[in-house]
Write a protein that holds these residues in place. Structure first.
Motif, mmCIF file in Angstrom:
data_model
loop_
_atom_site.group_PDB
_atom_site.id
_atom_site.type_symbol
_atom_site.label_atom_id
_atom_site.label_comp_id
_atom_site.label_asym_id
_atom_site.label_seq_id
_atom_site.Cartn_x
_atom_site.Cartn_y
_atom_site.Cartn_z
ATOM 1 N N ALA A 53 89.597 48.539 82.181
ATOM 2 C CA ALA A 53 88.510 48.930 81.476
ATOM 3 C C ALA A 53 87.609 50.070 81.846
ATOM 4 O O ALA A 53 86.954 50.539 80.788
ATOM 5 C CB ALA A 53 87.925 47.479 81.165
ATOM 6 N N ASN A 82 95.013 45.848 83.135
ATOM 7 C CA ASN A 82 94.012 45.296 82.327
ATOM 8 C C ASN A 82 94.820 44.199 81.434
ATOM 9 O O ASN A 82 95.299 44.639 80.180
ATOM 10 C CB ASN A 82 93.067 46.096 81.488
ATOM 11 N N GLY A 113 89.017 44.666 84.188
ATOM 12 C CA GLY A 113 88.871 44.054 82.801
ATOM 13 C C GLY A 113 89.644 43.149 82.239
ATOM 14 O O GLY A 113 89.852 42.751 81.032
ATOM 15 N N GLN A 157 91.732 39.936 80.864
ATOM 16 C CA GLN A 157 91.079 38.596 80.441
ATOM 17 C C GLN A 157 91.062 37.410 81.360
ATOM 18 O O GLN A 157 92.029 37.298 82.079
ATOM 19 C CB GLN A 157 92.049 38.276 79.001
ATOM 20 N N ASN A 164 92.454 45.117 65.769
ATOM 21 C CA ASN A 164 90.986 44.916 65.872
ATOM 22 C C ASN A 164 90.634 43.700 66.628
ATOM 23 O O ASN A 164 91.480 42.689 66.846
ATOM 24 C CB ASN A 164 90.600 44.286 64.488
ATOM 25 N N LEU A 175 89.862 45.592 73.007
ATOM 26 C CA LEU A 175 88.956 46.571 73.365
ATOM 27 C C LEU A 175 89.593 47.964 73.546
ATOM 28 O O LEU A 175 90.835 47.766 74.136
ATOM 29 C CB LEU A 175 88.403 45.896 74.619
ATOM 30 N N ASP A 176 88.920 49.164 73.295
ATOM 31 C CA ASP A 176 89.585 50.483 73.387
ATOM 32 C C ASP A 176 88.637 51.201 74.412
ATOM 33 O O ASP A 176 87.878 51.870 73.800
ATOM 34 C CB ASP A 176 89.948 50.815 71.917
ATOM 35 N N PRO A 177 89.028 51.115 75.838
ATOM 36 C CA PRO A 177 88.048 51.779 76.765
ATOM 37 C C PRO A 177 87.990 53.410 76.430
ATOM 38 O O PRO A 177 87.035 53.940 76.874
ATOM 39 C CB PRO A 177 88.604 51.238 78.083
ATOM 40 N N LYS A 227 86.028 53.991 73.669
ATOM 41 C CA LYS A 227 84.495 54.120 73.960
ATOM 42 C C LYS A 227 84.095 54.989 74.808
ATOM 43 O O LYS A 227 83.043 55.821 74.625
ATOM 44 C CB LYS A 227 84.423 52.832 74.839
ATOM 45 N N GLU A 233 81.483 54.342 65.932
ATOM 46 C CA GLU A 233 82.576 53.554 66.940
ATOM 47 C C GLU A 233 83.579 54.707 66.836
ATOM 48 O O GLU A 233 84.115 55.354 65.936
ATOM 49 C CB GLU A 233 83.005 52.569 66.321
ATOM 50 N N ARG A 263 87.925 54.809 67.830
ATOM 51 C CA ARG A 263 89.139 54.217 68.210
ATOM 52 C C ARG A 263 90.117 55.193 68.417
ATOM 53 O O ARG A 263 90.395 55.852 67.443
ATOM 54 C CB ARG A 263 89.727 53.285 67.330
#
Lengths: 229, 80
Positions: A106, A146, A182, A184, B11, B14-16, B19, B35, B37
């Protein structure tokens, strides 16, 4: 316990895997190259860490489709024990022997350190020498650790006792701040439905000698020897 | 037949990396980026010339190797 270690181009932890298996079982594992379509008759197959096929496309993606993994999948179905560590875990998810996927950490950094892990289930052939809730320390060294699965899959894993290990602190507290990468629900290792396949990001084979800084990993190998000999 | 395959994170995944790109754009004073992606694009040149057959071949490639459908979606664009 007879064992085999699978080798892909780019695997680099095979000697550590061999040393740990030999120390625990007294016999040297057989090495099997990725192009093989048949496996020797063994009690345990270990898929070691590294960067198979240079992590091209996705970590473990190419190795997951290699001829030897079709043979490993057949062996898994037949009940043979399989353990995949680090890249081995990534490969097992890519072959769908384990659910979910391992994504980029993450915080995007490669992590190389000793990690505290909570043994969540000590009633498996891989963890019986530990106590449930025990904290062990194994090194971790990964960029893509992750763990991701949808919440339905995660609930099923938890409900069926298939979360083997979680990232925690030295006191065994599992919390967002003890989550290294990160994953889950802090998941570091999981089992398949039948309990004969374990995938984990941390490296127990690098915690088997005092010179490693700890010997907590021995318990995992001696559990397997006891269950499979 | 040439084709492009676009692979993107589903969707809710999470796409670090996206980000990090988003933050870097902000640091470069590009405002108004809500945003980012990140995904990948794969170009293929395949022997099949029939569009429907080409598409179903590439779909099979995506399901088996090109995408990890646990976390990724794919979209196929035939270029001809």
């Amino acid at each position: 316990m007879k064992s085999a270690v699978i080798l892909f181009p780019g695997t680099n932890r095979e000697n550590d895997a061999i040393a740990a298996l030999e120390q625990a079982s007294g016999s040297k594992p057989q090495l099997v190259w990725h192009g093989e379509t048949e496996l020797p008759k063994v009690d345990l197959i270990m898929i070691p860490g590294g960067f198979s096929y240079g992590d091209y496309l996705r970590s473990g993606a190419m190795a997951g489709k290699s001829p030897v993994m079709r043979a490993v999948a057949d062996q898994a179905k037949a009940g043979v024990s399989i353990i995949g560590v680090c890249n081995g875990f990534q490969i097992l998810t890519e072959t769908h022997l384990l659910p979910g996927a391992l994504m980029r950490n993450a915080h995007l950094k490669f992590i190389c350190k000793r990690a505290a892990l909570k043994i969540e289930n000590a009633e498996t052939r891989f963890t019986s020498k530990y106590d449930a809730g025990q904290v062990v320390k194994y090194p971790v060294a990964h960029h893509d650790g992750n763990y991701f699965a949808d919440s339905e899959t995660l609930d099923r894993l938890e409900g069926e006792g298939r979360v083997a290990l979680r990232y925690c602190d030295d006191d065994g507290v599992v919390a967002p701040e003890t989550n290294l990468n990160g994953s889950q629900r802090n998941i570091a290792g999981i089992l398949n439905e039948k309990g004969n396949v374990l995938g984990m990001m941390p490296h127990p084979e690098n915690a088997i000698d005092p010179l490693h800084g700890g010997i907590d990993g021995r318990g995992l190998f001696s559990s397997m020897v006891e269950a499979l000999s | 037949m040439k084709a492009k395959v676009y692979i993107t994170l589903k969707n809710g995944v999470l796409d670090p990396q996206g980000k990090a790109i988003e933050h870097a754009l902000g640091a470069l004073d590009f405002g108004g980026v809500n945003e980012v992606r990140q995904g990948k694009m794969i170009e293929l040149d395949i022997a099949e010339s029939d569009e429907a057959k080409a598409k179903s071949q590439i779909e099979a490639m995506c399901e088996k190797l090109l995408a990890n459908t646990v976390i990724e979606n794919y979209a196929i664009e035939l270029i001809g």
